[in-house]
Design a protein around this motif. Structure first.
Motif, PDB file in Angstrom:
ATOM      1  N   ILE A  98       0.860  -1.176   0.000  1.00 38.01           N
ATOM      2  CA  ILE A  98       0.000   0.000   0.000  1.00 38.01           C
ATOM      3  C   ILE A  98       0.899   1.230   0.000  1.00 38.01           C
ATOM      4  CG2 ILE A  98      -1.785   1.275   1.255  1.00 38.01           C
ATOM      5  CD1 ILE A  98      -2.713  -1.442   0.097  1.00 38.01           C
ATOM      6  N   ASN A  99       0.715   2.103  -0.986  1.00 35.29           N
ATOM      7  CA  ASN A  99       1.483   3.333  -1.098  1.00 35.29           C
ATOM      8  C   ASN A  99       1.094   4.279   0.039  1.00 35.29           C
ATOM      9  OD1 ASN A  99       1.815   6.202  -2.039  1.00 35.29           O
ATOM     10  ND2 ASN A  99       2.877   5.143  -3.698  1.00 35.29           N
ATOM     11  N   LYS A 100       2.078   4.865   0.704  1.00 35.73           N
ATOM     12  CA  LYS A 100       1.801   5.739   1.853  1.00 35.73           C
ATOM     13  C   LYS A 100       1.006   6.983   1.461  1.00 35.73           C
ATOM     14  CE  LYS A 100       5.464   4.211   4.823  1.00 35.73           C
ATOM     15  NZ  LYS A 100       6.412   4.532   5.848  1.00 35.73           N
ATOM     16  N   LYS A 101       1.313   7.572   0.304  1.00 37.49           N
ATOM     17  CA  LYS A 101       0.570   8.761  -0.137  1.00 37.49           C
ATOM     18  C   LYS A 101      -0.868   8.393  -0.489  1.00 37.49           C
ATOM     19  CE  LYS A 101       3.993  12.030  -1.633  1.00 37.49           C
ATOM     20  NZ  LYS A 101       3.734  13.222  -0.884  1.00 37.49           N
ATOM     21  N   ASP A 102      -1.057   7.254  -1.155  1.00 35.41           N
ATOM     22  CA  ASP A 102      -2.415   6.788  -1.461  1.00 35.41           C
ATOM     23  C   ASP A 102      -3.207   6.593  -0.173  1.00 35.41           C
ATOM     24  OD1 ASP A 102      -1.929   6.713  -4.189  1.00 35.41           O
ATOM     25  OD2 ASP A 102      -1.713   4.533  -4.295  1.00 35.41           O
ATOM     26  N   SER A 103      -2.586   5.946   0.787  1.00 34.44           N
ATOM     27  CA  SER A 103      -3.243   5.658   2.055  1.00 34.44           C
ATOM     28  C   SER A 103      -3.591   6.942   2.804  1.00 34.44           C
ATOM     29  CB  SER A 103      -2.341   4.769   2.912  1.00 34.44           C
ATOM     30  OG  SER A 103      -2.947   4.473   4.136  1.00 34.44           O
ATOM     31  N   ALA A 104      -2.642   7.876   2.873  1.00 30.68           N
ATOM     32  CA  ALA A 104      -2.894   9.143   3.561  1.00 30.68           C
ATOM     33  C   ALA A 104      -4.005   9.926   2.874  1.00 30.68           C
ATOM     34  CB  ALA A 104      -1.619   9.976   3.617  1.00 30.68           C
ATOM     35  N   CYS A 105      -3.985   9.965   1.552  1.00 29.84           N
ATOM     36  CA  CYS A 105      -5.034  10.654   0.786  1.00 29.84           C
ATOM     37  C   CYS A 105      -6.396  10.042   1.109  1.00 29.84           C
ATOM     38  CB  CYS A 105      -4.728  10.526  -0.708  1.00 29.84           C
ATOM     39  SG  CYS A 105      -6.054  11.040  -1.802  1.00 29.84           S
ATOM     40  N   PHE A 106      -6.455   8.730   1.132  1.00 34.95           N
ATOM     41  CA  PHE A 106      -7.717   8.035   1.381  1.00 34.95           C
ATOM     42  C   PHE A 106      -8.229   8.301   2.796  1.00 34.95           C
ATOM     43  CE2 PHE A 106     -10.205   4.442   2.880  1.00 34.95           C
ATOM     44  CZ  PHE A 106     -11.151   4.328   1.873  1.00 34.95           C
ATOM     45  N   TRP A 107      -7.395   8.038   3.811  1.00 35.70           N
ATOM     46  CA  TRP A 107      -7.852   8.126   5.199  1.00 35.70           C
ATOM     47  C   TRP A 107      -8.160   9.557   5.614  1.00 35.70           C
ATOM     48  CZ3 TRP A 107      -9.965   4.115   7.093  1.00 35.70           C
ATOM     49  CH2 TRP A 107      -9.487   2.845   6.768  1.00 35.70           C
ATOM     50  N   TRP A 108      -7.293  10.509   5.250  1.00 34.51           N
ATOM     51  CA  TRP A 108      -7.547  11.898   5.634  1.00 34.51           C
ATOM     52  C   TRP A 108      -8.865  12.389   5.044  1.00 34.51           C
ATOM     53  CZ3 TRP A 108      -5.867  14.838   9.371  1.00 34.51           C
ATOM     54  CH2 TRP A 108      -4.621  14.559   9.946  1.00 34.51           C
ATOM     55  N   SER A 109      -9.057  12.155   3.738  1.00 33.02           N
ATOM     56  CA  SER A 109     -10.285  12.649   3.111  1.00 33.02           C
ATOM     57  C   SER A 109     -11.512  11.908   3.635  1.00 33.02           C
ATOM     58  CB  SER A 109     -10.193  12.539   1.590  1.00 33.02           C
ATOM     59  OG  SER A 109     -10.071  11.193   1.191  1.00 33.02           O
ATOM     60  N   LEU A 110     -11.352  10.637   3.944  1.00 30.54           N
ATOM     61  CA  LEU A 110     -12.482   9.862   4.462  1.00 30.54           C
ATOM     62  C   LEU A 110     -12.974  10.431   5.794  1.00 30.54           C
ATOM     63  CD1 LEU A 110     -14.104   7.192   3.812  1.00 30.54           C
ATOM     64  CD2 LEU A 110     -12.627   6.115   5.511  1.00 30.54           C
ATOM     65  N   TYR A 111     -12.054  10.783   6.682  1.00 29.24           N
ATOM     66  CA  TYR A 111     -12.436  11.276   8.002  1.00 29.24           C
ATOM     67  C   TYR A 111     -12.759  12.774   8.020  1.00 29.24           C
ATOM     68  CZ  TYR A 111     -11.044   6.782   9.921  1.00 29.24           C
ATOM     69  OH  TYR A 111     -10.961   5.447  10.199  1.00 29.24           O
ATOM     70  N   ILE A 112     -12.181  13.543   7.109  1.00 27.24           N
ATOM     71  CA  ILE A 112     -12.414  14.986   7.100  1.00 27.24           C
ATOM     72  C   ILE A 112     -13.782  15.344   6.514  1.00 27.24           C
ATOM     73  CG2 ILE A 112     -11.686  17.108   5.907  1.00 27.24           C
ATOM     74  CD1 ILE A 112      -8.811  16.300   6.556  1.00 27.24           C
ATOM     75  N   MET A 113     -14.245  14.588   5.535  1.00 24.90           N
ATOM     76  CA  MET A 113     -15.487  14.969   4.849  1.00 24.90           C
ATOM     77  C   MET A 113     -16.717  15.006   5.764  1.00 24.90           C
ATOM     78  SD  MET A 113     -14.502  16.073   2.101  1.00 24.90           S
ATOM     79  CE  MET A 113     -16.122  16.571   1.574  1.00 24.90           C
ATOM     80  N   PRO A 114     -16.947  14.038   6.631  1.00 23.86           N
ATOM     81  CA  PRO A 114     -18.103  14.180   7.523  1.00 23.86           C
ATOM     82  C   PRO A 114     -18.004  15.413   8.419  1.00 23.86           C
ATOM     83  CG  PRO A 114     -17.339  11.917   7.527  1.00 23.86           C
ATOM     84  CD  PRO A 114     -16.328  12.717   6.773  1.00 23.86           C
ATOM     85  N   VAL A 115     -16.793  15.758   8.829  1.00 25.00           N
ATOM     86  CA  VAL A 115     -16.593  16.954   9.653  1.00 25.00           C
ATOM     87  C   VAL A 115     -16.930  18.203   8.838  1.00 25.00           C
ATOM     88  CG1 VAL A 115     -14.878  18.319  10.925  1.00 25.00           C
ATOM     89  CG2 VAL A 115     -14.858  15.816  11.080  1.00 25.00           C
ATOM     90  N   ALA A 116     -16.509  18.229   7.580  1.00 21.95           N
ATOM     91  CA  ALA A 116     -16.812  19.373   6.718  1.00 21.95           C
ATOM     92  C   ALA A 116     -18.320  19.508   6.509  1.00 21.95           C
ATOM     93  CB  ALA A 116     -16.103  19.221   5.373  1.00 21.95           C
ATOM     94  N   TRP A 117     -18.992  18.372   6.259  1.00 21.19           N
ATOM     95  CA  TRP A 117     -20.441  18.424   6.055  1.00 21.19           C
ATOM     96  C   TRP A 117     -21.161  18.820   7.344  1.00 21.19           C
ATOM     97  CZ3 TRP A 117     -22.574  19.205   1.666  1.00 21.19           C
ATOM     98  CH2 TRP A 117     -21.980  18.733   0.506  1.00 21.19           C
ATOM     99  N   LEU A 118     -20.648  18.387   8.473  1.00 22.09           N
ATOM    100  CA  LEU A 118     -21.234  18.788   9.751  1.00 22.09           C
ATOM    101  C   LEU A 118     -21.097  20.299   9.953  1.00 22.09           C
ATOM    102  CD1 LEU A 118     -22.661  17.569  12.200  1.00 22.09           C
ATOM    103  CD2 LEU A 118     -20.438  17.320  13.275  1.00 22.09           C
ATOM    104  N   ALA A 119     -19.943  20.856   9.613  1.00 18.92           N
ATOM    105  CA  ALA A 119     -19.734  22.306   9.711  1.00 18.92           C
ATOM    106  C   ALA A 119     -20.696  23.046   8.781  1.00 18.92           C
ATOM    107  CB  ALA A 119     -18.289  22.661   9.376  1.00 18.92           C
ATOM    108  N   LEU A 120     -20.867  22.534   7.564  1.00 16.64           N
ATOM    109  CA  LEU A 120     -21.817  23.152   6.638  1.00 16.64           C
ATOM    110  C   LEU A 120     -23.249  23.025   7.166  1.00 16.64           C
ATOM    111  CD1 LEU A 120     -20.271  22.010   3.245  1.00 16.64           C
ATOM    112  CD2 LEU A 120     -20.349  24.345   4.153  1.00 16.64           C
ATOM    113  N   GLY A 121     -23.536  21.942   7.868  1.00 17.00           N
ATOM    114  CA  GLY A 121     -24.851  21.763   8.481  1.00 17.00           C
ATOM    115  C   GLY A 121     -25.109  22.777   9.574  1.00 17.00           C
ATOM    116  N   ILE A 122     -24.092  23.060  10.367  1.00 14.21           N
ATOM    117  CA  ILE A 122     -24.223  24.069  11.423  1.00 14.21           C
ATOM    118  C   ILE A 122     -24.480  25.432  10.799  1.00 14.21           C
ATOM    119  CG2 ILE A 122     -22.964  25.293  13.248  1.00 14.21           C
ATOM    120  CD1 ILE A 122     -21.626  22.524  13.858  1.00 14.21           C
TER     121      ILE A 122
END
Length: 180
Positions: A98-122
């Motif tokens: 597993i490529n480290k950059k691929d993995s970081a791109c995947f995990w960071w965006s996976l966890y950040i997006m619900p937080v971003a949508w929650l902020a937009l919801g507020i």
């Protein structure tokens, strides 16, 4: 160093650059269209359909393509007469690197997006944009389904999340201390 060479090196750093691009593209497109949809159309129906289409493209790409190629994980839900069963598939250590950059791109965006949508919801709550809260609800459900699916699927996801948070905190503290 010429820009073309820098871009080539950046793309080579990713094991699957096209997959990483589309993994991020659908997420960013959904958020940007949500933020700027009033410029393009005053119709809530049109905005809702376009944003939900982008969200479903993001969900499908993350679930069926990005997870498998970027981090070697796959999940799905089977419905039987007895109920619903989650199924998980993880590549064993020796099967693929597993490529480290691929993995970081995947995990960071996976966890950040619900937080971003929650902020937009507020923000939608503060603006009393009740109709757009429906869009936020769809976004949170689809993004959270992928978060839950991949977190359960990954044998080391909780450790990765802890390490990412620790690294972010450490680099933030280091930057703050270096400015003093």
């Amino acid at each position: 160093m010429p820009p073309q060479q820098q871009n080539g090196e950046l793309l080579q750093a990713y094991g699957h650059p096209k997959t990483a691009f589309f993994h991020l593209f659908w997420k960013a497109a959904a958020v940007l269209v949500y933020i700027f949809c009033g410029i393009f159309s005053k119709s809530f129906i049109v905005n809702f359909v376009v944003i939900v289409l982008l969200l479903t493209l993001d969900f499908w790409t993350t679930k069926n393509v990005s997870g498998r190629l970027l981090v070697g994980l796959r999940w799905w839900n089977e419905t039987t007469d007895e109920g619903s069963n989650w199924r998980f598939e993880t590549l064993e250590e020796g099967q693929r690197q597993i490529n480290k950059k691929d993995s970081a791109c995947f995990w960071w965006s996976l966890y950040i997006m619900p937080v971003a949508w929650l902020a937009l919801g507020i923000i939608a709550l503060v603006k009393v944009s009740v109709d757009y809260l429906l869009v936020i609800a769809v976004a949170l459900v689809l993004n959270s389904a992928n978060v839950v699916g991949y977190t359960k699927c990954s044998k080391q996801a909780s450790g990765q999340l802890r390490d990412m948070a620790r690294n972010a905190m450490t680099s933030g503290l280091t930057a703050a201390i270096s400015r003093v």
